[in-house]
Structure formats: structure tokens, C-alpha cells
Scaffold this motif. Structure first.
Motif, short mmCIF file in Angstrom:
data_model
loop_
_atom_site.label_atom_id
_atom_site.label_comp_id
_atom_site.label_asym_id
_atom_site.label_seq_id
_atom_site.Cartn_x
_atom_site.Cartn_y
_atom_site.Cartn_z
N ALA A 195 42.21 24.85 -16.54
CA ALA A 195 42.34 26.09 -17.31
C ALA A 195 41.16 27.02 -17.02
CB ALA A 195 42.44 25.80 -18.80
N VAL A 196 39.97 26.44 -16.87
CA VAL A 196 38.79 27.23 -16.50
C VAL A 196 39.01 27.87 -15.13
CG1 VAL A 196 36.32 27.17 -16.02
CG2 VAL A 196 37.26 25.77 -17.87
N ASP A 197 39.50 27.08 -14.18
CA ASP A 197 39.74 27.60 -12.84
C ASP A 197 40.81 28.69 -12.85
OD1 ASP A 197 37.86 25.89 -11.75
OD2 ASP A 197 39.32 24.32 -11.28
N ALA A 198 41.84 28.51 -13.67
CA ALA A 198 42.88 29.53 -13.77
C ALA A 198 42.30 30.83 -14.33
CB ALA A 198 44.02 29.03 -14.66
N THR A 216 33.54 17.16 -22.38
CA THR A 216 32.39 17.34 -21.49
C THR A 216 32.79 17.72 -20.06
OG1 THR A 216 32.41 14.93 -21.19
CG2 THR A 216 30.88 15.83 -22.81
N THR A 217 33.90 17.20 -19.58
CA THR A 217 34.33 17.52 -18.22
C THR A 217 34.70 18.99 -18.11
OG1 THR A 217 35.18 15.27 -17.98
CG2 THR A 217 35.93 16.89 -16.38
N THR A 218 35.43 19.49 -19.09
CA THR A 218 35.80 20.90 -19.11
C THR A 218 34.57 21.78 -19.29
OG1 THR A 218 37.94 20.30 -20.06
CG2 THR A 218 37.30 22.61 -20.22
N GLU A 219 33.65 21.35 -20.16
CA GLU A 219 32.41 22.09 -20.37
C GLU A 219 31.60 22.18 -19.08
OE1 GLU A 219 28.46 22.01 -23.27
OE2 GLU A 219 29.67 20.21 -23.02
N GLN A 220 31.52 21.09 -18.35
CA GLN A 220 30.78 21.09 -17.09
C GLN A 220 31.36 22.11 -16.12
OE1 GLN A 220 30.54 17.24 -15.18
NE2 GLN A 220 29.89 18.12 -13.24
N ARG A 221 32.69 22.17 -16.04
CA ARG A 221 33.33 23.12 -15.13
C ARG A 221 33.07 24.56 -15.57
NH1 ARG A 221 33.69 24.57 -10.39
NH2 ARG A 221 35.57 25.71 -9.77
N ALA A 222 33.10 24.80 -16.87
CA ALA A 222 32.84 26.14 -17.38
C ALA A 222 31.43 26.60 -17.02
CB ALA A 222 33.07 26.18 -18.88
N LYS A 223 30.47 25.70 -17.15
CA LYS A 223 29.09 26.04 -16.80
C LYS A 223 28.95 26.29 -15.30
CE LYS A 223 26.83 23.65 -20.65
NZ LYS A 223 26.00 22.50 -21.07
N GLU A 224 29.68 25.52 -14.51
CA GLU A 224 29.61 25.68 -13.05
C GLU A 224 30.09 27.06 -12.61
OE1 GLU A 224 30.38 20.98 -11.82
OE2 GLU A 224 32.00 22.45 -11.62
N VAL A 225 31.09 27.61 -13.31
CA VAL A 225 31.64 28.91 -12.88
C VAL A 225 30.93 30.08 -13.55
CG1 VAL A 225 33.90 27.89 -12.44
CG2 VAL A 225 33.46 28.97 -14.66
N GLY A 226 29.96 29.81 -14.44
CA GLY A 226 29.14 30.90 -14.96
C GLY A 226 29.14 31.15 -16.44
N PHE A 227 29.87 30.36 -17.23
CA PHE A 227 29.80 30.53 -18.67
C PHE A 227 28.42 30.09 -19.16
CE2 PHE A 227 34.39 30.75 -18.36
CZ PHE A 227 34.74 31.61 -19.41
N MET A 228 27.74 30.97 -19.88
CA MET A 228 26.39 30.69 -20.33
C MET A 228 26.36 29.99 -21.69
SD MET A 228 24.66 31.69 -17.80
CE MET A 228 23.00 31.60 -18.48
N LYS A 229 27.34 30.30 -22.52
CA LYS A 229 27.40 29.69 -23.86
C LYS A 229 28.68 28.85 -23.96
CE LYS A 229 25.85 28.81 -27.92
NZ LYS A 229 24.59 28.06 -28.08
N CYS A 230 28.52 27.54 -23.88
CA CYS A 230 29.65 26.62 -23.92
C CYS A 230 29.51 25.68 -25.12
CB CYS A 230 29.74 25.79 -22.64
SG CYS A 230 29.93 26.77 -21.15
N LEU A 231 30.57 25.55 -25.87
CA LEU A 231 30.60 24.65 -27.01
C LEU A 231 31.62 23.56 -26.73
CD1 LEU A 231 30.94 27.38 -29.81
CD2 LEU A 231 28.83 26.53 -28.76
N SER A 232 31.30 22.32 -27.12
CA SER A 232 32.28 21.24 -27.00
C SER A 232 31.96 20.14 -27.99
CB SER A 232 32.32 20.68 -25.57
OG SER A 232 31.17 19.92 -25.30
N PRO A 233 32.97 19.38 -28.42
CA PRO A 233 32.73 18.27 -29.35
C PRO A 233 31.89 17.18 -28.69
CG PRO A 233 35.08 18.85 -29.23
CD PRO A 233 34.39 19.55 -28.10
N ASP A 234 31.26 16.36 -29.51
CA ASP A 234 30.41 15.29 -28.99
C ASP A 234 31.20 14.09 -28.48
OD1 ASP A 234 28.06 16.67 -29.54
OD2 ASP A 234 27.98 15.93 -31.60
N SER A 235 32.27 13.72 -29.19
CA SER A 235 32.99 12.50 -28.79
C SER A 235 34.49 12.61 -28.94
CB SER A 235 32.48 11.30 -29.59
OG SER A 235 32.65 11.52 -30.97
N GLU A 236 34.96 13.14 -30.06
CA GLU A 236 36.41 13.21 -30.27
C GLU A 236 36.94 14.51 -29.68
OE1 GLU A 236 39.64 13.20 -33.89
OE2 GLU A 236 37.79 12.06 -34.13
N PHE A 237 37.58 14.43 -28.53
CA PHE A 237 37.97 15.61 -27.79
C PHE A 237 39.39 16.04 -28.20
CE2 PHE A 237 35.07 13.84 -24.22
CZ PHE A 237 33.96 14.21 -24.96
#
Length: 254
Positions: A195-198, A216-237
């Protein structure tokens, strides 16, 4: 119920079916969802899949790493008129709670689920608990990561993969996305790296608002493409945990 998302506008990028449920949850907390599905899902009907599904006896475990995988798997079983009873002697592993909920829709429960809902933890914890699990069938989509296959190769686990669904960019929604980005919004949400790539493929506007990622996997991709402020849950996704991330962010800012 209180309305901690009151007056907040949230772009929901999930596929159309998933977007409806997410939007309903956002509305329950007082927010306004702006639905812009960036992906479409189709199930992969072909002769190789038919052959694999007709010959499930050798498998001791079936792995589902997404709810879409569960839906696609059972949709194909029904299409090929294969009885669900063929699974009665096969154990099932799921990546998380939502995937198990989809599994229960078809009358099955998971025998294994990791403590953190991602493929890395799934591989580590499963192989620790079941070092000799027998033959495994990995149910996947066309964009699935290769973490589980790679770990199974390292552990000399016998496995096969079946691709039961395809995820495609919904290019028809380019204008819809860019119109939403032009308007004032508070968060944009992503439920997968694809979805980030799209988003990056379809967006004509710079990234300037927080994104909320399902894990965390989605968050990592968002940071890679330039999102500076990323929020994600700690464990329950889950989408519920994503909503809590937004609420916590708002409370911390105010």
C-alpha cells in the motif's frame, strides 16, 4: 463511547472491503474516514493451484500470513469443489489475530500464532517450538516477502508455496487520492508495504502528514520512501491498534 477522533480526517488506503470496516471503526471514535483504496485483490485460479489443493495429504502444516491468504485459499477450495474435511489432519499456523478470525469463518482454529504478528517472529517462534514439523504449505500472495521460505531453507524444512491471490495497484484511484491529499487531513493509513508503494506510485504531492502503519514491516517501508512521522502499534497489528496509535498521538500533542 467518547469521540477522541472528533474532527479528525483520516485517509484509508485499504482495499474496498477492508476500507469499509476500517471506516466504520473510525466513525465510532468520531473521526471522518476518506476512503481511497490503493490496492485490489483477485484470487489466483490456475491448474497448478488446483493440483496442489487436490493433493494436501503430504502436508502436516499450512501457514497463513494474511487474511487475504485465508480467503483466497478457501475460495479456491470451494471453486475446485474440494471438501474442507481434507484439512482435518493438518495443523494450521496464522500470523495474527485477524488472520485467525478469518480462519474461524470457515470453521477452523489456529494451532500456532506468534506473540508478535509478523513473519520474522512467526519463523523464529515456530521453529523453536516445532524444529521438525514435517512438510509445510505456505499460502501466499504475489507480493509476499520471502522470510518464511528463507528460514525454512536454513532449517532444512520441506515446504511448498501456493500463490492464492494477487495484489494490484488500483491506478483508477489516482485522481481520487490526489484530491484527498489536496484537502486538509490528519492521518493517512497503510495496512501493508505494498500500500505504501502504491501510494508512492499514484501520489503527486509531497509527504507532510503522519502515516499510521499496521505493523513494523509496513512502518519500515514508509520510512524508506520518505515518511518522517510514522506511527505503528507495538505488538498487536490490527486496525483497532492503529486507531489507538492515532488517539495516543493526538493526546500527546495536546
Amino acid at each position: 463511547m467518547s469521540a477522541p477522533l472528533q474532527r479528525r480526517k483520516i485517509i484509508v488506503t485499504r482495499d474496498e472491503k477492508g476500507a469499509k470496516r476500517f471506516s466504520k471503526k473510525i466513525a465510532q471514535y468520531g473521526g471522518k474516514a476518506i476512503e481511497v483504496p490503493l490496492l485490489s485483490i483477485s484470487y489466483d485460479e490456475n491448474e497448478e493451484n488446483k493440483r496442489l489443493l487436490q493433493e494436501l495429504d503430504p502436508y502436516k502444516w499450512i501457514f497463513f500470513t494474511s487474511a487475504n491468504g485465508v480467503e483466497g485459499f478457501f475460495t479456491l477450495l470451494q471453486l475446485y469443489e474440494i471438501s474442507f474435511s481434507t484439512l482435518k489432519n493438518i495443523q494450521i499456523a496464522v500470523v495474527g489475530h485477524k488472520t485467525e478470525m478469518k480462519l474461524k469463518k470457515y470453521g477452523f482454529s489456529a494451532d500456532f500464532m506468534p506473540t508478535i504478528y509478523n513473519a520474522d517472529t512467526m519463523a523464529d517462534e515456530f521453529l523453536s517450538s516445532y524444529p521438525d514439523p514435517g512438510k509445510v504449505l505456505l499460502v501466499r500472495g504475489n507480493l509476499s516477502r520471502n522470510i518464511l521460505p528463507e528460514e525454512f531453507v536454513k532449517a532444512t524444512i520441506s515446504y511448498d508455496c501456493i500463490q492464492v491471490y494477487k495484489t494490484m495497484i488500483k491506478r483508477a484511484n489516482r485522481d481520487r487520492l490526489n484530491k484527498a491529499l489536496q484537502e486538509d487531513y490528519d492521518f493517512i493509513t497503510f495496512s501493508s508495504p505494498s500500500a505504501v508503494d502504491a501510494f508512492m506510485t499514484l501520489s503527486d504531492y509531497p509527504i507532510n502528514k503522519p502515516c499510521v502503519c499496521i505493523g513494523t514491516t509496513t512502518e519500515q517501508r514508509a520510512k524508506e520512501v520518505g515518511f518522517m512521522k510514522c506511527l505503528s502499534p507495538d505488538s498487536e497489528f490490527t486496525i483497532e491498534a492503529m486507531i489507538q496509535c492515532m488517539i495516543d498521538y493526538i493526546n500527546n500533542k495536546e
